[in-house]
Design an enzyme around this catalytic site. Sequence first.
Site, PDB file in Angstrom:
ATOM      1  N   CYS A  83       0.872  -1.170   0.000  1.00  0.00           N
ATOM      2  CA  CYS A  83       0.000   0.000   0.000  1.00  0.00           C
ATOM      3  C   CYS A  83       0.912   1.223   0.000  1.00  0.00           C
ATOM      4  O   CYS A  83       2.102   1.103  -0.296  1.00  0.00           O
ATOM      5  CB  CYS A  83      -0.990  -0.022   1.164  1.00  0.00           C
ATOM      6  N   HIS A 131      13.372 -15.369  12.911  1.00  0.00           N
ATOM      7  CA  HIS A 131      13.070 -15.349  14.347  1.00  0.00           C
ATOM      8  C   HIS A 131      11.583 -15.377  14.661  1.00  0.00           C
ATOM      9  O   HIS A 131      11.186 -15.909  15.693  1.00  0.00           O
ATOM     10  CB  HIS A 131      13.673 -14.101  14.993  1.00  0.00           C
TER      11      HIS A 131
END
Length: 160
Positions: free
Chosen positions: A71, A104
């Site tokens: 966006c 992670h």
Amino acid sequence: MVREAMKVVVGADHGGFRLKEKISLFLRSKGYEVTDLGARHENPSDDYPDFARAVAESVRAGEAARGIIICGSGVGASIAASKFPGVRAAVCHDSYSAHQGVEHDDMNVLCLGERVVGEELAKEIVALFLEARFSAGERHVRRLEKIRRIEEEIMEADVL
């Protein structure tokens, strides 16, 4: 040995439409299987939550391994997509966050802002996001389990 192409879904509102088109071509040139969930043309009256929803639902349903939403800033798309349980969407406008978010945090939806990053940096970020793999390290698995429990508790509370 030929590996199966990773399935990637992409979506963008008018603020990210042009970059989505360029990223889609880039991904196809790299052998990714890309499904474009819209917008199909630049329409100033469209809304990013609609495209964030389409991408998030597709990733959540297992129709694609990863999703990319673009966006104007990437922020609105990340907020909307993160409302879906199991979807871990984040805005990344730098290389480190793009791969670290997967390694992670098992990020599965990348959000970009067309008004924030240029085309070449966006391609680098996307490539790192898609090439990265979750580490499955003990502390990372533990943290994801805590996130899963938060989602579960919120969903249960909403039902009551």
